[in-house]
Design an enzyme around this catalytic site. Structure first.
Site, PDB file in Angstrom:
ATOM      1  CG  PHE A 157      -1.736   1.475   1.239  1.00 44.21           C
ATOM      2  CD1 PHE A 157      -3.269   0.771   0.438  1.00 44.21           C
ATOM      3  CD2 PHE A 157      -1.742   2.224   2.345  1.00 44.21           C
ATOM      4  CE1 PHE A 157      -4.054   1.378   0.683  1.00 44.21           C
ATOM      5  CE2 PHE A 157      -3.249   2.925   1.656  1.00 44.21           C
ATOM      6  CZ  PHE A 157      -4.275   2.840   1.315  1.00 44.21           C
ATOM      7  CG  ASP A 191      -0.508  -3.035   6.578  1.00 45.26           C
ATOM      8  OD1 ASP A 191      -1.927  -3.071   7.124  1.00 45.26           O
ATOM      9  OD2 ASP A 191      -0.659  -1.699   5.660  1.00 45.26           O
ATOM     10  CE1 TYR A 197      -9.756   3.336   6.683  1.00 46.17           C
ATOM     11  CE2 TYR A 197      -8.682   4.075   8.410  1.00 46.17           C
ATOM     12  CZ  TYR A 197      -8.521   3.706   7.277  1.00 46.17           C
ATOM     13  OH  TYR A 197      -7.223   3.671   6.625  1.00 46.17           O
ATOM     14  CE  LYS A 198      -8.738   0.601   4.368  1.00 49.61           C
ATOM     15  NZ  LYS A 198      -7.211  -0.186   3.862  1.00 49.61           N
ATOM     16  NE  ARG A 205     -10.520  -2.187  -3.084  1.00 51.03           N
ATOM     17  CZ  ARG A 205     -10.200  -1.484  -1.722  1.00 51.03           C
ATOM     18  NH1 ARG A 205      -8.515  -1.887  -1.906  1.00 51.03           N
ATOM     19  NH2 ARG A 205     -10.473  -0.326  -1.632  1.00 51.03           N
TER      20      ARG A 205
END
Ligand code: PLP
Length: 421
Positions: free
Chosen positions: A129, A206, A231-232, A380
């Site tokens: 990321f 991660d 928050y995912k 996605r």
């Protein structure tokens, strides 16, 4: 081999047999016209969280005022232990909820480099990321170290063989994503961790796209360090604080660079010199975000109640179903799978490649199907297992088919996608 029937009525049968179906009603659904395939970017709002935050604001803040710090002070470790128990395979006292993933990456990677004097290389990969790559480059640059970047296949993810070829006696730290943010490829945590250790390096994972979507066994796999956002899949809300994990026996060997007062021994003595507290609290910086951490605790509890094993099982089936529909309907329209086909090698989201992916994504949003565009040409789709039904996957893929077949996307200008990974 097709294992799912492609009739819509059969999607309804899959939902009727889904042991997690009831959890869908535990989330705010103010607009029934929305199909939400972006829970891997910003999870939905659990109703229990809305209630908890309302109580916290009115009673604990409004009523209790500063007296409420007597129990707020324990929340970051308490919520961390809940994440550890329900989702991360971490025994208590090793997970702290605080700061953002970006800041935690900085704290832990600097600490790791400091704990391996004489070794000047950090290894990561080019599919990691952006914030991870940028932070690691900044840490390496500031410490006169080298960032060694593995070239990874964007659709298949980093392999153990890639890591084995990149590490050596000069390597202080290997830092990788467990589930790739774009393709959803799942890295081999136990094997890659072992390879880093065999080279004498520390391993930092991660877990942003893994926590709540795939079982993680940090203690069992011998991980040293980990970070991840909430928050995912954890559904803790926009900008909710992240977590960090430091294996117990490493905690007192590491020194993190943000020497804030919350990590100070006897902090209210307000003493002249910094002396970090032992244990996981030494990875605090400053005052933690109480509202956000309460939301993390609620989110983790809800996923714990659903059970990470059942969430994983449903995630593999939802994405498998999505891929079969895409093979049957979308491949003839120019789509190609840009994620691992083997369900054991991917997390809970899938990428489909198409030259018009950016505009198709905008046309989907107008039709009420919320997904992401990811550069360079990926649609996605993240059917979060706790909030998504099989019928929604069917309807969403049917909408992709209609929009592409009828070239509805031509009504939109070519443009970039939305923020958040
Ligand atoms: C979402 C995500 C982040 C986000 O970091 P923030 O500090 O919360 O902005 C970091 N790393 C990965 C792999 C992600 O998927």
């Amino acid at each position: 081999v097709t294992t799912f029937s492609l009739e819509r009525q059969d999607a309804r049968l899959l939902d009727a047999a889904d042991p997690l179906a009831g959890f869908r009603d535990r989330f705010a659904r103010d607009d029934p016209g929305i199909i939400y395939l972006d829970g891997n970017s910003l999870g939905m709002l659990p109703l229990a969280t809305a209630e908890r935050l309302t109580r916290l604001i009115r009673d604990e803040w409004g009523g209790g005022l500063i007296r409420s710090w007597d129990h707020w002070i324990d929340l970051p470790v308490q919520a961390g232990d809940e994440l550890g128990r329900s989702l991360l395979g971490a025994a208590e006292g090793q997970v702290l909820v605080t700061d953002s993933t970006t800041v935690n990456l900085y704290k832990l990677s600097r600490a790791a480099l400091g704990a391996r004097p004489g070794r000047r290389v950090i290894v990561t990969d080019d599919d990691n990321f952006p914030t991870d790559r940028y932070v690691l480059a900044g840490v390496a640059g500031g410490q006169d170290a080298e960032l060694r970047v593995i070239r990874t296949d964007m659709d298949q993810g980093v392999t153990a063989a890639d890591v084995r070829a990149a590490v050596a006696g000069d390597t202080a730290l290997v830092s990788l994503s467990h589930v790739a943010y774009r393709s959803g490829a799942l890295a081999d945590m136990p094997e890659i961790t072992r390879i880093a250790h065999d080279a004498g390096a520390l391993m930092l994972w991660d877990l942003c796209h893994s926590v709540g979507s795939v079982p993680v066994d940090l203690d069992g796999d011998g991980a040293d360090l980990a970070v991840g956002c909430t928050y995912k899949y954890v559904n803790a809300g926009p900008g909710a604080p992240a977590f960090l994990y430091v294996r117990r026996d490493l905690q007192d060997q590491l020194r993190q660079p943000v020497q804030g007062w919350f990590s100070q021994q006897d902090m209210f003595a307000m003493g002249p010199a910094y002396q970090p507290v032992p244990g996981i609290r030494r990875f605090f910086a400053g005052t933690p975000d109480v509202l956000g951490i309460a939301a993390v605790e609620e989110g983790a509890r809800l996923l714990g109640e659903a059970g990470i094993g059942r969430l994983r099982d449903k995630g593999m089936r939802l994405t498998g179903y999505l891929i079969e529909l895409a093979d049957a309907w979308l491949a003839p329209l120019g789509f190609a799978l840009a994620s691992p086909r083997d369900p054991g090698r991917r997390g809970s989201h899938v990428c489909l490649r198409h030259s018009e992916a950016a505009r198709i994504c905008q046309a989907l949003a107008r039709a009420g199907v919320l997904a992401d565009f990811r550069a360079p040409d990926r649609l996605r789709l993240g059917p979060a297992p706790i909030t998504t039904s099989f019928a929604e996957v069917w309807d969403a893929l049917d909408m992709v088919r209609q929009i592409t077949e009828n070239q509805v996307y031509q009504e939109f200008p070519a443009a970039a996608g939305a923020p958040a990974g």
